[in-house]
Design a protein around this motif. Structure first.
Motif, PDB file in Angstrom:
ATOM      1  N   SER A  40      38.288  -4.288  35.574  1.00  0.00           N
ATOM      2  CA  SER A  40      37.037  -4.557  34.870  1.00  0.00           C
ATOM      3  C   SER A  40      36.807  -6.068  34.783  1.00  0.00           C
ATOM      4  CB  SER A  40      37.148  -3.952  33.472  1.00  0.00           C
ATOM      5  OG  SER A  40      35.939  -4.102  32.823  1.00  0.00           O
ATOM      6  N   LYS A  44      32.900  -6.840  40.693  1.00  0.00           N
ATOM      7  CA  LYS A  44      32.402  -5.799  41.604  1.00  0.00           C
ATOM      8  C   LYS A  44      30.878  -5.664  41.527  1.00  0.00           C
ATOM      9  CE  LYS A  44      34.943  -2.585  39.638  1.00  0.00           C
ATOM     10  NZ  LYS A  44      35.535  -3.391  38.535  1.00  0.00           N
ATOM     11  N   LEU A  46      28.758  -7.744  40.188  1.00  0.00           N
ATOM     12  CA  LEU A  46      28.111  -9.016  40.519  1.00  0.00           C
ATOM     13  C   LEU A  46      27.982  -9.165  42.040  1.00  0.00           C
ATOM     14  CD1 LEU A  46      26.922 -11.657  39.481  1.00  0.00           C
ATOM     15  CD2 LEU A  46      29.224 -12.637  39.495  1.00  0.00           C
TER      16      LEU A  46
HETATM   17  N1  LIG Z   1      24.272 -13.076  35.280  1.00  0.00           N
HETATM   18  C1  LIG Z   1      25.478 -13.405  34.823  1.00  0.00           C
HETATM   19  N2  LIG Z   1      25.670 -14.554  34.153  1.00  0.00           N
HETATM   20  C2  LIG Z   1      26.901 -14.905  33.691  1.00  0.00           C
HETATM   21  N3  LIG Z   1      28.009 -14.168  33.887  1.00  0.00           N
HETATM   22  C3  LIG Z   1      27.877 -13.016  34.560  1.00  0.00           C
HETATM   23  C4  LIG Z   1      26.614 -12.567  35.058  1.00  0.00           C
HETATM   24  N4  LIG Z   1      26.796 -11.365  35.688  1.00  0.00           N
HETATM   25  C5  LIG Z   1      28.110 -11.089  35.574  1.00  0.00           C
HETATM   26  N5  LIG Z   1      28.762 -12.071  34.906  1.00  0.00           N
HETATM   27  C6  LIG Z   1      30.208 -12.146  34.614  1.00  0.00           C
HETATM   28  O1  LIG Z   1      30.890 -11.954  35.840  1.00  0.00           O
HETATM   29  C7  LIG Z   1      32.111 -11.257  35.614  1.00  0.00           C
HETATM   30  C8  LIG Z   1      32.154 -10.052  36.522  1.00  0.00           C
HETATM   31  O2  LIG Z   1      31.206  -9.077  36.047  1.00  0.00           O
HETATM   32  P1  LIG Z   1      30.966  -7.707  36.802  1.00  0.00           P
HETATM   33  O3  LIG Z   1      29.910  -6.977  36.047  1.00  0.00           O
HETATM   34  O4  LIG Z   1      30.719  -7.964  38.221  1.00  0.00           O
HETATM   35  O5  LIG Z   1      32.389  -6.999  36.619  1.00  0.00           O
HETATM   36  P2  LIG Z   1      32.875  -5.615  37.204  1.00  0.00           P
HETATM   37  O6  LIG Z   1      34.047  -5.868  38.097  1.00  0.00           O
HETATM   38  O7  LIG Z   1      31.745  -4.855  37.791  1.00  0.00           O
HETATM   39  O8  LIG Z   1      33.391  -4.934  35.855  1.00  0.00           O
HETATM   40  P3  LIG Z   1      33.302  -3.407  35.353  1.00  0.00           P
HETATM   41  O9  LIG Z   1      34.260  -2.648  36.205  1.00  0.00           O
HETATM   42  O10 LIG Z   1      33.757  -3.497  33.938  1.00  0.00           O
HETATM   43  O11 LIG Z   1      31.877  -2.940  35.496  1.00  0.00           O
HETATM   44  C9  LIG Z   1      32.144 -10.922  34.124  1.00  0.00           C
HETATM   45  O12 LIG Z   1      32.931 -11.871  33.479  1.00  0.00           O
HETATM   46  C10 LIG Z   1      30.687 -11.039  33.705  1.00  0.00           C
HETATM   47  O13 LIG Z   1      30.568 -11.421  32.351  1.00  0.00           O
END
Ligand SMILES: Nc1ncnc2c1ncn2[C@@H]1O[C@H](COP(=O)(O)OP(=O)(O)OP(=O)(O)O)[C@@H](O)[C@H]1O
Length: 256
Positions: A40, A44, A46
């Motif tokens: 998490s 991913k 992003l």
């Molecule tokens: N627009 C944004 N501005 C600032 N930080 C961001 C933005 N979008 C995502 N982040 C940060 O980037 C990091 C990755 O977020 P992301 O949503 O891609 O994680 P993930 O791997 O999909 O997690 P999960 O499995 O929990 O959904 C996190 O720390 C999030 O807070």
């Protein structure tokens, strides 16, 4: 020739100076499925949003994303013409005030008659395994189950006839039977390139040709699915595999 190519993609949050994606490079072959797994917050979603051009202005993006050698990072037309999205929690993607029929018809942007568009809706609702399609079309989102709604969302994605599907945790809100069915629907789609994000490495392994593993904003493993399971050198990937194996064992022992 590679199809969708991500080269040295790095993203930094200008406000916090945090590195959110760190030097990501991936090649995705046409009509294959790439699985994206990782802890998490590893980046991913992003990564998916960046491919789709859906990032916010506080983010500093470096690197290149190309489709058939054409830069797509700042090209919303190429993105719109080639990509569609399937999200988790389908219920949040639908407007609760309108029946499914209205929302499906609205999503078809071609210049066809309403009757022709309805035929397309029914064709794709059937393709994703839904029965009694007329009833589904008349229903409001809250009248359908999570599995039915997720199928409707895939059907809507298919009506758009795009070549590339980005599926961000498309099964995370579903029970295991529905998860498997949705995965099979995606697996059996022809002529589509799919990027599927999931926490579930075992589920991804049923469908993906290649898998990347993200940790701390970096790609720590990138290989074909068999190699990931049989020959990974990366400690975090080994940990993910062993966790999944233990979960499966627990699951099987519960059934005994
Ligand atoms: N627009 C944004 N501005 C600032 N930080 C961001 C933005 N979008 C995502 N982040 C940060 O980037 C990091 C990755 O977020 P992301 O949503 O891609 O994680 P993930 O791997 O999909 O997690 P999960 O499995 O929990 O959904 C996190 O720390 C999030 O807070």
């Amino acid at each position: 020739m590679r199809y969708l190519k991500i080269e040295n993609l790095s993203i930094k949050d200008n406000k916090t100076k945090e590195i959110l994606l760190d030097d990501i490079s991936i090649d995705i072959e046409k009509n294959t499925i790439l699985g994206v797994v990782g802890e998490s917050g590893s980046g991913k979603s992003l990564l998916c949003k960046t491919i789709l051009g859906l990032t916010s202005s506080n983010l500093n993006i470096k690197g290149k994303i190309t489709l058939n050698n054409k830069d797509i990072l700042n090209n919303s037309k190429i993105i719109k013409d080639n990509f569609c999205v399937i999200l988790q929690e389908a219920i949040n993607a639908f407007n609760p005030l309108y029946p499914i029929k209205y929302q499906m018809l609205e999503s078809i942007k071609t210049k066809q008659s309403k009757k022709e568009k309805l035929k397309i809706c029914i064709k794709y609702l059937r393709k994703v395994g839904l029965k009694r399609c007329s009833k589904i079309l008349k229903s409001y989102p809250h009248e359908l189950s999570g599995g039915q709604l997720q199928r409707v969302m895939i059907a809507i994605a298919l009506t758009q006839n795009r070549k590339i599907i980005i599926a961000d945790e498309p099964t995370s809100s579903l029970d295991s039977i529905n998860q498997k069915e949705i995965i099979n629907i995606l697996k059996n789609l022809k002529d589509k390139t799919i990027i599927i994000v999931s926490h579930d490495l075992a589920l991804i392994s049923h469908i993906a040709k290649d898998i990347i593993v993200l940790k701390d904003s970096k790609v720590v493993e990138k290989a074909d699915t068999k190699t990931i399971f049989t020959n990974t050198k990366d400690e975090y990937t080994k940990f993910l595999i062993s966790t999944q194996e233990n979960l499966s064992k627990e699951f099987i022992s519960c059934l005994k």
